[in-house]
Design a protein around this motif. Structure first.
Motif, PDB file in Angstrom:
ATOM      1  N   ALA A  45       0.795  -1.313   0.033  1.00 25.57           N
ATOM      2  CA  ALA A  45       0.106  -0.119   0.057  1.00 25.57           C
ATOM      3  C   ALA A  45       0.911   1.333   0.010  1.00 25.57           C
ATOM      4  N   PRO A  46       0.686   2.462  -0.742  1.00 24.49           N
ATOM      5  CA  PRO A  46       1.373   3.525  -0.797  1.00 24.49           C
ATOM      6  C   PRO A  46       1.442   4.417   0.494  1.00 24.49           C
ATOM      7  N   VAL A  47       2.566   4.423   0.784  1.00 22.17           N
ATOM      8  CA  VAL A  47       3.033   5.262   2.238  1.00 22.17           C
ATOM      9  C   VAL A  47       3.444   6.719   1.878  1.00 22.17           C
ATOM     10  N   ARG A  48       4.101   6.957   0.973  1.00 20.77           N
ATOM     11  CA  ARG A  48       4.674   8.159   0.681  1.00 20.77           C
ATOM     12  C   ARG A  48       4.464   8.500  -0.857  1.00 20.77           C
ATOM     13  N   GLU A  49       3.689   9.494  -1.519  1.00 23.44           N
ATOM     14  CA  GLU A  49       3.380   9.730  -2.906  1.00 23.44           C
ATOM     15  C   GLU A  49       3.957  11.149  -2.995  1.00 23.44           C
ATOM     16  N   ALA A  50       3.908  11.709  -4.095  1.00 25.47           N
ATOM     17  CA  ALA A  50       4.441  12.797  -4.692  1.00 25.47           C
ATOM     18  C   ALA A  50       3.576  13.297  -5.984  1.00 25.47           C
ATOM     19  N   TYR A  51       3.301  14.492  -6.015  1.00 28.11           N
ATOM     20  CA  TYR A  51       2.571  14.813  -7.148  1.00 28.11           C
ATOM     21  C   TYR A  51       3.583  16.119  -7.679  1.00 28.11           C
ATOM     22  N   PHE A  52       3.960  16.091  -9.036  1.00 24.68           N
ATOM     23  CA  PHE A  52       4.982  16.955  -9.486  1.00 24.68           C
ATOM     24  C   PHE A  52       4.505  17.993 -10.404  1.00 24.68           C
ATOM     25  N   GLU A  53       4.705  19.187 -10.462  1.00 21.32           N
ATOM     26  CA  GLU A  53       4.385  20.255 -11.116  1.00 21.32           C
ATOM     27  C   GLU A  53       5.497  21.007 -11.487  1.00 21.32           C
ATOM     28  N   THR A  54       5.428  21.865 -12.467  1.00 28.63           N
ATOM     29  CA  THR A  54       6.470  22.663 -12.801  1.00 28.63           C
ATOM     30  C   THR A  54       6.637  23.598 -11.661  1.00 28.63           C
ATOM     31  N   GLY A  55       7.934  23.713 -11.088  1.00 31.01           N
ATOM     32  CA  GLY A  55       8.297  24.451 -10.017  1.00 31.01           C
ATOM     33  C   GLY A  55       7.822  24.414  -8.683  1.00 31.01           C
ATOM     34  N   ARG A  56       7.209  23.178  -8.405  1.00 32.69           N
ATOM     35  CA  ARG A  56       6.772  22.602  -7.061  1.00 32.69           C
ATOM     36  C   ARG A  56       6.491  21.035  -6.965  1.00 32.69           C
ATOM     37  N   THR A  57       6.987  20.491  -6.128  1.00 28.15           N
ATOM     38  CA  THR A  57       6.425  19.372  -5.807  1.00 28.15           C
ATOM     39  C   THR A  57       5.784  19.009  -4.500  1.00 28.15           C
ATOM     40  N   THR A  58       4.505  18.440  -4.413  1.00 26.06           N
ATOM     41  CA  THR A  58       3.840  18.267  -3.177  1.00 26.06           C
ATOM     42  C   THR A  58       3.785  16.876  -2.870  1.00 26.06           C
ATOM     43  N   PHE A  59       4.038  16.611  -1.452  1.00 27.42           N
ATOM     44  CA  PHE A  59       4.345  15.135  -0.783  1.00 27.42           C
ATOM     45  C   PHE A  59       3.065  14.775  -0.034  1.00 27.42           C
ATOM     46  N   TYR A  60       2.757  13.608  -0.213  1.00 30.90           N
ATOM     47  CA  TYR A  60       1.529  13.063   0.695  1.00 30.90           C
ATOM     48  C   TYR A  60       2.206  11.850   1.106  1.00 30.90           C
ATOM     49  N   GLU A  61       2.247  12.011   2.620  1.00 31.60           N
ATOM     50  CA  GLU A  61       2.712  10.970   3.348  1.00 31.60           C
ATOM     51  C   GLU A  61       1.594  10.363   4.240  1.00 31.60           C
ATOM     52  N   LYS A  62       1.496   9.180   4.585  1.00 30.57           N
ATOM     53  CA  LYS A  62       0.139   8.619   5.234  1.00 30.57           C
ATOM     54  C   LYS A  62       0.259   8.826   6.843  1.00 30.57           C
ATOM     55  N   GLY A  63      -0.665   9.769   6.969  1.00 25.95           N
ATOM     56  CA  GLY A  63      -1.066   9.903   8.314  1.00 25.95           C
ATOM     57  C   GLY A  63      -0.401  11.551   8.657  1.00 25.95           C
TER      58      GLY A  63
END
Length: 415
Positions: free
Chosen positions: A149-167
């Protein structure tokens, strides 16, 4: 952003099944279903495997070796050298050949120097720019737990990276790169499939499955070939039953007459031949070789007469063309990785056209033997006589794959 992220997650989920199928074939964990099977055969639990798919991938991946960078105006080689050069390139190429594409996640270490990490095609996706082959947006699963199951995810855009960590709450990290910090590494992309094609094609998987079924049938046939079936006709129903195991392994067996003087008839069924199975496997091997560019020797059917280096090279002409094509595409993708990493390192959004002179240098897909080196030397001498200086140590290295000696040539006065 939420809508785009949901779309990318769904896109990755749709592609994951096909990626897992190709990885199972590469890791020899795929067991095709029998066309016609009985309960007795299922009880044997035969699970033969063939490594042809992994051979097709490795035979190409092992020939793709980055040697260095030419016209390295932005010092990209240092970035790759500081990130486990050999392991990074091999991992990115191997994953791209299996999935059709892999991804490189670029981040900063504690000192601010670029750090590159390979993510396989099962854990990353994005929306690609068909002009630059860079992503417009990207999504990657950076870490999974033991249950996958995903624990740490990332969404990449130009100029910014958004991280999603479980909890935890999502957080963003800004950067000066002109594209997302997730760069695709592609194998044989085209206008219809910009994310490339897998080296393990549908034809390869189908041929391997057929060959595995033939191998299973040959295993069954080998058992009956080793212990042929026997029969006894005309036995007395009141007589003591024969011990089947003893009658099979005994070199001498006595069967007496009955009260009427009759005796049973003993016989043996005709043994099955193994030759049809071997012929069928060779047929599948020949078809697989034609699909993958390999020879029968590569697939385990060794010829009686060993081939010379030139004969081996000639027989692998299809593989050589595939390797040179892969070098061109992978070279452009690795340049994109170096370009984005240099922007992150210098904290400056360079223009991509500033890197047009920089290109990777690859080692020859087929290294020449002593006879080929002699031919290259004779040819270079004759061409230099016609056009002085046409061949030198810089371009001869591309032909031979051997670096020039760094020892100084002694002057005539020193001899």
């Amino acid at each position: 952003m939420a809508d785009n992220l949901s779309y990318l997650k769904q896109l990755l989920a749709n592609k994951r099944t096909r990626s897992e199928l190709r990885y199972r074939h590469y890791e020899m964990k795929s067991h095709p279903q029998d066309l016609f099977s009985t309960a007795e055969l299922k009880a044997w639990n035969l699970r033969p495997v063939l490594g042809w798919c992994s051979k097709a991938v490795d035979s190409l991946a092992d020939r793709l070796q980055v040697k260095g960078w030419k016209n390295d105006n932005f010092n990209l080689e240092t970035i790759f050298r500081m990130n486990n050069w050999d392991i990074f390139f091999d991992s990115a190429i191997l994953s791209a050949l299996i999935n059709g594409c892999s991804f490189v996640y670029i981040s900063e270490d504690e000192t601010g120097f670029p750090r590159v990490e390979v993510i396989d095609g099962m854990n990353a996706t994005g929306i690609i720019d068909p002009v630059t082959n860079l992503l417009k947006e990207g999504y990657a699963i950076l870490e999974r737990d033991k249950n996958d199951a995903p624990v740490r995810e990332a969404y990449f855009e130009t100029g910014r990276t958004t991280f999603y960590e479980k909890g935890q709450e999502p957080y963003s990290v800004a950067n000066q790169a002109p594209a997302p910090l997730l760069v695709p590494i592609l194998y044989r992309p085209d206008a219809k499939r910009p994310f490339g094609h897998s080296r393990i094609s549908r034809a390869m998987m189908s041929l391997v499955n057929s060959a595995v079924r033939t191998t299973k049938r040959s295993e069954v046939a080998a058992e009956f070939y080793s212990v042929p079936q026997k029969y006894v006709l005309g036995t007395d129903p009141d007589a003591e039953a024969l011990d089947k195991w003893k009658s099979t392994i005994s070199s001498l067996m006595e069967i007496s007459k009955d009260e009427d003087g009759d005796r049973p008839t003993v016989g043996q069924f005709t043994q099955q031949s193994m030759q049809p199975h071997m012929d069928q496997i060779r047929t599948f091997a020949a078809l697989f070789g034609g699909e993958s560019g390999l020879t029968m020797d590569d697939l385990g059917f060794v010829s009686d007469n060993p081939s010379s280096a030139e004969a081996i090279k000639a027989s692998h002409e299809s593989l050589r063309v595939l390797a040179e094509k892969a070098q061109r595409v992978f070279g452009s993708c690795f340049l994109n990785v170096g370009y984005i990493a240099a922007c992150l390192r210098d904290n400056f959004p360079y223009h991509r056209r500033q890197f047009y002179l920089t290109e990777p240098v690859w080692r020859p897909a087929f290294k020449p033997d002593a006879a080929a080196l002699s031919g290259i030397g004779d040819g270079a001498i004759k061409i230099n006589q016609a056009v002085p200086g046409y061949f030198n140590k810089d371009n001869l290295t591309d032909l031979t794959g051997i670096d020039p000696s760094e020892m100084e040539i002694p002057e005539e006065d020193d001899l």
